[in-house]
Design a protein around this motif. Structure first.
Motif, PDB file in Angstrom:
ATOM      1  N   UNK A 197       0.828  -1.206   0.000  1.00 13.36           N
ATOM      2  CA  UNK A 197       0.000   0.000   0.000  1.00 13.36           C
ATOM      3  C   UNK A 197       0.862   1.257   0.000  1.00 13.36           C
ATOM      4  N   UNK A 198       1.923   1.253   0.804  1.00 17.06           N
ATOM      5  CA  UNK A 198       2.793   2.424   0.879  1.00 17.06           C
ATOM      6  C   UNK A 198       3.454   2.741  -0.451  1.00 17.06           C
ATOM      7  N   UNK A 199       3.930   1.696  -1.135  1.00 21.22           N
ATOM      8  CA  UNK A 199       4.593   1.890  -2.434  1.00 21.22           C
ATOM      9  C   UNK A 199       3.612   2.433  -3.476  1.00 21.22           C
ATOM     10  N   UNK A 235       0.692   4.018  -3.050  1.00 19.12           N
ATOM     11  CA  UNK A 235       0.220   5.358  -2.729  1.00 19.12           C
ATOM     12  C   UNK A 235       1.307   6.405  -2.952  1.00 19.12           C
ATOM     13  N   UNK A 236       2.540   6.056  -2.631  1.00 17.62           N
ATOM     14  CA  UNK A 236       3.655   6.976  -2.866  1.00 17.62           C
ATOM     15  C   UNK A 236       3.871   7.189  -4.355  1.00 17.62           C
ATOM     16  N   UNK A 237       3.713   6.122  -5.141  1.00 17.68           N
ATOM     17  CA  UNK A 237       3.933   6.214  -6.589  1.00 17.68           C
ATOM     18  C   UNK A 237       2.971   7.203  -7.238  1.00 17.68           C
ATOM     19  N   UNK A 238       1.681   7.127  -6.893  1.00 23.63           N
ATOM     20  CA  UNK A 238       0.726   8.034  -7.524  1.00 23.63           C
ATOM     21  C   UNK A 238       0.903   9.466  -7.025  1.00 23.63           C
ATOM     22  N   UNK A 239       1.278   9.627  -5.755  1.00 27.77           N
ATOM     23  CA  UNK A 239       1.555  10.976  -5.255  1.00 27.77           C
ATOM     24  C   UNK A 239       2.788  11.555  -5.949  1.00 27.77           C
ATOM     25  N   UNK A 240       3.770  10.702  -6.244  1.00 32.28           N
ATOM     26  CA  UNK A 240       4.978  11.131  -6.957  1.00 32.28           C
ATOM     27  C   UNK A 240       4.632  11.641  -8.352  1.00 32.28           C
TER      28      UNK A 240
END
Length: 422
Positions: free
Chosen positions: A139-141, A143-148
């Protein structure tokens, strides 16, 4: 301000140009995705358990109308100027003073990101048996990817998530309501212990006013001032109200506030995981994106690099944040609304909506910091509705102090002129 950078796709340190602005429906999807927040369902469950259904509807409509007007007005300024919350704060707080606001906003959002990751992993682990830390990492990866990837990814995610959550959540809620006699049963419901209406309104407004202070981070991409204002007001008035409704009906019918938990009880495992994932994903992406803008403003490091760092921190500390940080985050939440109130007071009352000029930015505006402190104190100690106390206390203090200083400056200049003449 840092000079415009052609590689800064999210315009972290500069105004969003008209060429990058988005129309009504795309902005509406983004703002609705922001308001689809699991904590709002928990708050809705608390209200549903303590109010009659008629009282619940009135409180939610009133609270989200207030939230919508507050966030919509911030959205109006953002769409007009193209500036994020952090860049707008420079005009009220000063360049260095705005770093205080950016740190508080950014740190709080990283904390909520970690809590959100754990909120997804724990219930999914219970029904699937997959290791909690594996789920947290995945989940962290994601969610971070789309925020990036920035605003474009947030828009696509919201376009997918908003209708999915609305349709599946509504179907599940309708089925839950039928178990207690449908609409008739809801309106006949009497709480075991009644909640005071002032306390209910505090919960309704307070549940999302902190995140709402970050509205300019997203509304600055609106093509027009009208789009920035209207999409935000509708999103908070409808989207947040829907989350409260899901939570209230779930709590009344099943004892569970989160619609995904209700779905688990209904045996809808896959839809429940989808709803839970999308709901938290949209909120967490917005939180991580906003925190990236905040720390980028302070450090002048690329927003994308900051997002990766914040995402790693939030993911690694997810369980610790979930177990230890929620009360602290709630406290921090009381410190954020005064920031938005001071930005509004500075723009509309002190500057009277005039064009914001870089030359007008101070190093530190101590009056704004004093007013911020007054707002926090008003929320903590003045009787009434705490979020409104914070907004009014900070805004009134800032306006009064600013005009007193202006008057004193004018009087001092008049004395100097008289001395010159004599």
């Amino acid at each position: 301000m840092k000079q415009p950078n052609s590689n800064d796709r999210d315009y972290a340190l500069q105004p969003v140009p008209q060429s990058a602005r988005q129309g009504f429906w795309r902005m509406f999807a983004v703002m609705m995705g922001l308001t689809f927040f699991s904590a709002s369902m928990w708050s809705g469950g608390s209200l549903g358990a303590g109010l009659t259904f008629t009282e619940f509807i009135l409180i939610v409509l009133a609270g989200n109308l207030i939230l919508g007007l507050y966030t919509g007005t911030l959205g109006y300024i953002a769409a007009k100027t193209g500036l994020s919350t952090h860049l707008l704060a420079r005009y009220a707080f000063g360049e260095k003073g705005s770093y205080v606001a950016s740190f508080l906003l950014g740190a709080t959002q990283v904390g909520w990101f970690g809590v959100g990751v754990a909120m997804f992993a724990l219930p999914v682990q219970k029904v699937t048996g997959i290791d909690t830390y594996v789920l947290i990492a995945i989940a962290g990866v994601l969610m971070t990817a789309t925020a990036y990837l920035g605003m474009k990814a947030l828009t696509v995610l919201s376009i997918i998530a908003v209708p999915s959550i609305a349709v599946l959540g509504s179907l599940s809620t309708f089925e839950a309501a039928n178990t207690i006699g449908g609409m008739g049963g809801l309106f006949e419901y009497q709480p075991a212990e009644s909640m005071a209406l002032a306390a209910a309104l505090t919960i309704c407004i307070g549940s999302f006013i902190s995140a709402g202070t970050l509205t300019p981070d997203f509304a600055r991409f609106a093509k027009t001032k009208k789009t920035g204002f209207v999409t935000t007001v509708i999103a908070f008035f409808i989207g947040n109200s829907l989350m409260f409704l899901f939570g209230a009906i779930g709590a009344i019918a099943t004892g569970e506030s989160d619609i995904s938990e209700v779905m688990f009880l209904q045996g809808l495992i896959i839809p429940a995981i989808i709803i839970l994932g999308l709901n938290i994903w949209t909120t967490n992406d917005n939180a991580l994106y906003a925190s990236g803008l905040g720390f980028s403003h302070i450090t002048k490091i690329s927003k994308n690099k900051v997002v990766i760092f914040n995402g790693i921190v939030g993911t690694v500390l997810a369980m610790w944040l979930y177990n230890n940080f929620v009360d602290w985050l709630t406290f921090l939440g009381s410190t954020l609304p005064p920031i938005g109130a001071i930005i509004l007071a500075d723009y509309f009352i002190v500057r009277r909506g005039q064009e914001l000029k870089e030359s007008a930015i101070k190093v530190v505006n101590w009056l704004a910091l004093v007013a911020w402190g007054a707002g926090v104190l008003a929320a903590s100690f003045v009787p009434g509705i705490a979020p409104l106390n914070a907004l009014l206390g900070s805004a009134i203090t800032y306006i009064v102090l600013t005009f007193i200083k202006k008057r004193m400056t004018q009087q001092a200049e008049e004395v100097i002129e008289k001395k010159k003449v004599s």
